[in-house]
Design a protein around this motif. Structure first.
Motif, short mmCIF file in Angstrom:
data_model
loop_
_atom_site.label_atom_id
_atom_site.label_comp_id
_atom_site.label_asym_id
_atom_site.label_seq_id
_atom_site.Cartn_x
_atom_site.Cartn_y
_atom_site.Cartn_z
N GLN A 2 2.21 -20.12 15.48
CA GLN A 2 1.54 -21.20 14.76
C GLN A 2 2.05 -22.56 15.23
OE1 GLN A 2 2.81 -19.58 10.83
NE2 GLN A 2 0.68 -19.90 10.24
N TYR A 3 1.15 -23.52 15.29
CA TYR A 3 1.60 -24.89 15.46
C TYR A 3 2.33 -25.30 14.19
CZ TYR A 3 -1.47 -25.37 19.52
OH TYR A 3 -2.06 -25.22 20.74
N ARG A 4 3.32 -26.19 14.34
CA ARG A 4 4.09 -26.63 13.18
C ARG A 4 4.18 -28.14 13.15
NH1 ARG A 4 8.39 -22.49 15.74
NH2 ARG A 4 6.64 -21.20 16.39
N ILE A 5 3.91 -28.70 11.98
CA ILE A 5 4.20 -30.11 11.73
C ILE A 5 5.49 -30.11 10.91
CG2 ILE A 5 3.47 -32.25 10.64
CD1 ILE A 5 0.57 -31.28 10.97
N ILE A 6 6.55 -30.66 11.46
CA ILE A 6 7.85 -30.61 10.79
C ILE A 6 8.29 -32.02 10.45
CG2 ILE A 6 10.27 -29.93 11.00
CD1 ILE A 6 9.44 -27.67 12.79
N TYR A 7 8.56 -32.21 9.17
CA TYR A 7 8.98 -33.52 8.66
C TYR A 7 10.25 -33.33 7.84
CZ TYR A 7 8.91 -37.98 6.14
OH TYR A 7 9.23 -39.20 5.62
N ALA A 11 -6.99 -25.80 12.02
CA ALA A 11 -6.17 -26.01 10.83
C ALA A 11 -5.48 -24.73 10.38
CB ALA A 11 -7.03 -26.57 9.70
N ALA A 12 -6.16 -23.61 10.52
CA ALA A 12 -5.59 -22.33 10.11
C ALA A 12 -4.40 -21.94 10.96
CB ALA A 12 -6.66 -21.24 10.15
N ARG A 13 -4.28 -22.54 12.14
CA ARG A 13 -3.18 -22.22 13.06
C ARG A 13 -2.00 -23.18 12.93
NH1 ARG A 13 -5.33 -22.60 18.75
NH2 ARG A 13 -3.36 -21.59 19.27
N ILE A 14 -2.08 -24.08 11.95
CA ILE A 14 -1.03 -25.09 11.76
C ILE A 14 -0.34 -24.87 10.43
CG2 ILE A 14 -0.54 -27.55 11.53
CD1 ILE A 14 -3.08 -28.07 13.19
N VAL A 15 0.98 -24.91 10.42
CA VAL A 15 1.73 -24.85 9.17
C VAL A 15 2.54 -26.14 9.03
CG1 VAL A 15 3.59 -23.51 10.28
CG2 VAL A 15 3.42 -23.58 7.79
N PRO A 16 2.32 -26.89 7.94
CA PRO A 16 3.14 -28.09 7.70
C PRO A 16 4.44 -27.69 7.01
CG PRO A 16 1.37 -27.95 6.08
CD PRO A 16 1.22 -26.77 6.98
N ILE A 17 5.56 -28.25 7.47
CA ILE A 17 6.88 -27.87 6.96
C ILE A 17 7.66 -29.12 6.58
CG2 ILE A 17 9.05 -26.69 7.51
CD1 ILE A 17 7.48 -25.09 9.64
N PHE A 18 8.21 -29.09 5.37
CA PHE A 18 9.06 -30.17 4.87
C PHE A 18 10.48 -29.62 4.76
CE2 PHE A 18 11.19 -32.32 1.34
CZ PHE A 18 10.95 -33.65 1.58
N ILE A 19 11.42 -30.21 5.51
CA ILE A 19 12.82 -29.76 5.48
C ILE A 19 13.65 -30.86 4.81
CG2 ILE A 19 14.82 -28.99 6.79
CD1 ILE A 19 12.95 -28.04 8.98
N THR A 20 14.38 -30.50 3.77
CA THR A 20 15.14 -31.50 3.05
C THR A 20 16.39 -31.94 3.81
OG1 THR A 20 16.22 -32.07 0.95
CG2 THR A 20 16.54 -29.82 1.75
N VAL A 21 16.75 -33.20 3.61
CA VAL A 21 18.03 -33.71 4.10
C VAL A 21 18.99 -33.90 2.93
CG1 VAL A 21 17.04 -34.83 6.14
CG2 VAL A 21 17.22 -36.12 4.00
#
Length: 200
Positions: free
Chosen positions: A61-66, A98-108
């Motif tokens: 999957q593509y990933r959007i990582i923030y 869009a179905a191949r993308i997972v948005p990810i939020f990683i806490t600091v």
């Protein structure tokens, strides 16, 4: 400043220069701006449901990582909202991608961002947004891998505090390679354009 942080600084500076110069549309076979960069790596963290999650769970999957934190008073909610709006837009205009993308939020801010807190946060933005937390050592390790800086300020009398941190949204390929920094500080349409440009 370590090698990864220097790389990000140079890339951001180059982006500023590019914004001041006329540009031509990139060729279809142009290389993504972060191609070959040593950003990212394996990790094992905990998601908003309290389950252990590794980078391997996102393979294919593509990933959007923030990186951010839920108690952030300003930029994090705005940035995550833009990511969510871009995802909603893409789900309408290009549902297969869009179905191949997972948005990810990683806490600091793992001290406050427990799975329960993350769940309340991520579900407010997008149903497929993944929230990840972990021990301070685990979060430090993943920040180092992704060239993310963060530093908590002194606690206030009420126990609250601000965390200063790097502000960028990465787009990663299905095999976990960095592709580009997404323009999370622009419009969702700008973000969609960059996703469609590099996720192909």
């Amino acid at each position: 400043m370590n090698e990864k942080l220097r790389l990000i600084s140079l890339l951001l500076f180059a982006g500023v220069l590019a914004a001041c110069s006329p540009t031509k549309p990139a060729a279809q076979n142009a290389q993504p701006p972060l191609a070959g960069a040593r950003i990212g790596g394996p990790f094992m963290l905990t998601n908003q449901d309290g389950k252990s999650v590794s980078d391997r769970d996102f393979a294919g999957q593509y990933r959007i990582i923030y990186f951010g934190y839920t108690y952030c008073p300003d930029v994090c909610p705005v940035d995550v909202q833009n990511i969510a709006l871009a995802m909603h837009s893409l789900e309408k205009s290009n549902p297969a991608l869009a179905a191949r993308i997972v948005p990810i939020f990683i806490t600091v801010d793992p001290e406050r961002d427990t799975p329960a807190v993350l769940k309340q946060f991520v579900t407010a933005f997008h149903p497929r947004l993944v929230g990840l937390t972990g021990s301070p050592a685990e979060i430090k390790a993943v920040k180092d891998e992704f060239a993310i800086y963060s530093q908590a300020e002194a606690k206030r009398p009420d126990g609250g505090y601000i965390v200063n941190h790097s502000r960028q949204a990465y787009l990663f390929s299905p095999d976990g390679k960095p592709l580009a920094l997404l323009p999370q500080d622009k419009t969702p349409a700008d973000m969609v354009a960059d996703i469609e440009r590099w996720a192909r």
